[in-house]
Design a protein around this motif. Structure first.
Motif, short mmCIF file in Angstrom:
data_model
loop_
_atom_site.label_atom_id
_atom_site.label_comp_id
_atom_site.label_asym_id
_atom_site.label_seq_id
_atom_site.Cartn_x
_atom_site.Cartn_y
_atom_site.Cartn_z
N LYS A 55 -8.35 2.89 5.97
CA LYS A 55 -8.69 2.13 5.03
C LYS A 55 -7.43 0.95 4.59
O LYS A 55 -7.74 -0.18 4.30
N LYS A 73 -8.04 -7.50 6.36
CA LYS A 73 -9.13 -8.34 5.69
C LYS A 73 -8.35 -9.41 4.96
O LYS A 73 -8.91 -10.73 4.88
N ARG A 121 -7.75 -3.07 5.08
CA ARG A 121 -7.37 -3.82 3.92
C ARG A 121 -6.66 -4.80 4.49
O ARG A 121 -6.68 -6.04 4.11
N SER A 170 0.75 -1.32 -0.07
CA SER A 170 0.15 0.12 0.04
C SER A 170 0.73 1.17 0.06
O SER A 170 0.64 2.24 -0.82
#
Ligand code: FAD
Ligand code: NAD
Length: 475
Positions: A91, A98, A95, A64
């Motif tokens: 966010k 997840k 991510r 990221s």
């Protein structure tokens, strides 16, 4: 009297333990796998340090943050103008969570599909391979294994006068969960975690200062590689201070004052967050009852022979809990080798060809011996290197920093070591590991056709350079 009996009981469900459990089930052993990790909702979270707070989440954040950095700094050279780039840290963290959850769930499915009995709780080994199982949810029981594998992994070291509170002063776990970009981040230790996590937060805008006790950066690789790394890290704004021995860290009003001494005497600076990344220790605490028969080394690792046999009969230990590099792939292959040896009589892992990768930008990867080790061992060698800046692909990608270096035996040309700093070094090293496993020579790599234009041509040319016949550089 045992409540349950198994062919194999594995304590610890990290990449070492779970891979061993799956392979054992494939070989039709009756397996119990015990792992204590749970996620925030109290669900089992197998996968160990690697999946939950190590390899996978750190790489998610590295990817990221790399995107964010590239958009800001590298896209204009491609003619792409991007305006108003911003980072949503929440966010990015979501991510990462997840991905971890998806893989936790995938492992639970694999355990079920392979008919592995899974216990989410603590395991402790007593005499005669009796294991006390304390599930988070349910009654304690005793299980007995024909064999027991200890795969409890490792935990972060701490240092005196630096107390990890999980918020201002963190270890690897906290550094993966910051809720905002710290303005100033100090990192104790410019090792693998320090450099990877330091890179993440630097790319997102932190001012990052790494305090490293040693006088050299990355002494595990040769100086040409570590010098190239230091140059690139400096360009990126990572402030690495060598010879800095931290003596204390004090938290007050959401800031931390870090004190260290270096060649200029005692220094103190204030930071918003402090990451402690000074190595890891075997997680042997609470694993063994006094009568288990398993001996520890004075460093707290489980004592094993070259086949991972402990001092107790039919008790095995693998991964970060024992000697050797603390790497996920080493743990997995070691676990599989033990299980295959138990079930089939054949199982082996070659500790001399385990690849290492540091996922900084550029990546750094190596396998086998360094020049320093070869000199110490009195082995004559020839070296060949090749820069990515001389490859079409590296330039086309805009990622041309770094080089490949191959060390080959001066007499029979066998490849003894390879070090790579550069784009996709993590992938390029695989070819070199294969070559070494097949006792390949630099001539073998030199004669193999490599596709053009690829980064792997740098490996090819470095092999040619061992014999001073690289095509795209003067030899
Ligand atoms: P672990 O993964 O530590 O698993 C052991 C498990 O056993 C844990 O879940 C633990 O909670 C559980 N356990 C311990 N004791 C008990 C008990 N008594 N009962 C029940 N359960 C127990 N390696 C790489 O190869 N590549 C990387 O990119 C990489 N990145 C990393 C990044 C970070 C930030 C960190 C911290 C590590 C990284 N590593 C990486 C190292 C890698 O995570 C370890 O080498 C690997 O996880 C070791 O696997 P293991 O199975 O031996 O132990
Ligand atoms: P490390 O051994 O890589 O680095 C620790 C660094 O801290 C060393 O350079 C050491 O000199 C320094 N240090 C120790 N005490 C200090 C002090 N008091 N003050 C200042 N510096 C000090 O350990 P790590 O970065 O914590 O990582 C632990 C292990 O986890 C690694 O060795 C590796 O096995 C594994 N890991 C692997 C990867 C990967 O494969 N990409 C990524 C992260 C972690």
């Amino acid at each position: 009297m045992a409540d349950k009996e198994f062919d194999l009981i594995v304590i610890g469900g990290g990449p070492g333990g779970y891979a061993a459990a799956i392979r054992a089930a494939q070989l039709e052993l009756k397996v119990l796998l015990i792992d204590d990790r749970q996620d925030d909702n109290g669900k089992p979270a197998p996968g160990g340090t690697c999946l939950n707070v190590g390899c996978v989440p750190s790489k998610a954040l590295l990817d990221s943050s790399k995107h964010f950095h590239h958009i800001q700094h590298d896209y204009t050279a491609h003619g792409i103008n991007v305006e108003k780039v911003s980072m949503d840290v929440g966010k990015m963290i979501e991510r990462k969570r997840k991905i971890v959850k998806q893989l936790n769930g995938g492992l639970m499915q694999l355990f079920k599909a392979n008919k592995i009995e899974f216990a989410n709780g603590r395991g402790k080994l007593f005499s005669d391979r009796q294991v006390e199982v304390r599930p988070h949810d349910g009654e304690n029981y005793i299980a007995v294994g024909k064999h027991v594998m200890l795969a409890a992994g490792s935990e972060a070291f701490s240092i005196p006068n630096v107390e990890i509170d999980g918020k201002i002063i963190v270890d690897n776990i906290g550094a993966l969960e910051f809720d905002a970009v710290p303005e100033r981040l100090a990192v104790i230790g410019a090792g693998v975690i320090g450099l990877e996590m330091g890179s993440v937060w630097r790319r997102l805008g932190s001012e990052v200062v790494l305090l490293e006790a040693m006088d050299d950066l990355l002494p595990v690789v040769d100086p040409d590689i570590s010098k190239a790394a230091a140059r690139e890290f400096k360009k990126q704004g990572l402030d690495i201070r060598l010879g800095a021995k931290v003596s204390s860290a004090e938290v007050s009003e959401d800031k931390v004052k870090v004190t260290w001494s270096d060649k200029n005497g005692e220094q103190s600076e204030t930071f918003d967050r402090l990451l402690v990344a000074v190595g890891r220790k075997a997680a042997s605490e609470g694993l063994l009852a006094d009568d288990s028969g398993v001996e520890l080394t004075d460093r707290g690792q489980v004592k094993v022979d070259e086949d991972c046999r402990t001092t107790a009969e039919n008790v095995w230990a693998i991964g970060d809990l024992v000697r050797g590099p603390m790497l996920a792939h080493k743990a997995s292959e070691e676990g599989i080798a033990v299980v295959e040896a138990l079930a089939t009589g054949h199982g082996h892992i070659n500790l001399d060809t385990i690849p290492w990768v540091i996922y900084t930008d550029p990546e750094i990867a190596w396998v086998g011996k360094t020049e320093k080790q070869l000199k110490e061992d009195g082995i004559e060698f020839r070296a060949g290197s090749f820069p990515f800046a001389a490859t079409g692909r590296g330039l086309a990608m805009g990622e041309a920093a770094g080089h490949v270096k191959i060390l080959a035996d001066a007499e029979d040309d066998r490849i003894l070591g390879v070090q790579i700093i550069g784009p996709t070094a993590s992938e390029l090293i695989a070819e070199c590991v294969v070559a070494m496993e097949f006792a390949g020579s630099s001539e073998d790599l030199a004669r193999i056709v490599h596709a053009h234009p690829t980064l792997s041509e740098a490996v090819h040319e470095a092999a040619l350079a061992v014999d001073k016949r690289a095509i795209h550089k003067t030899n």
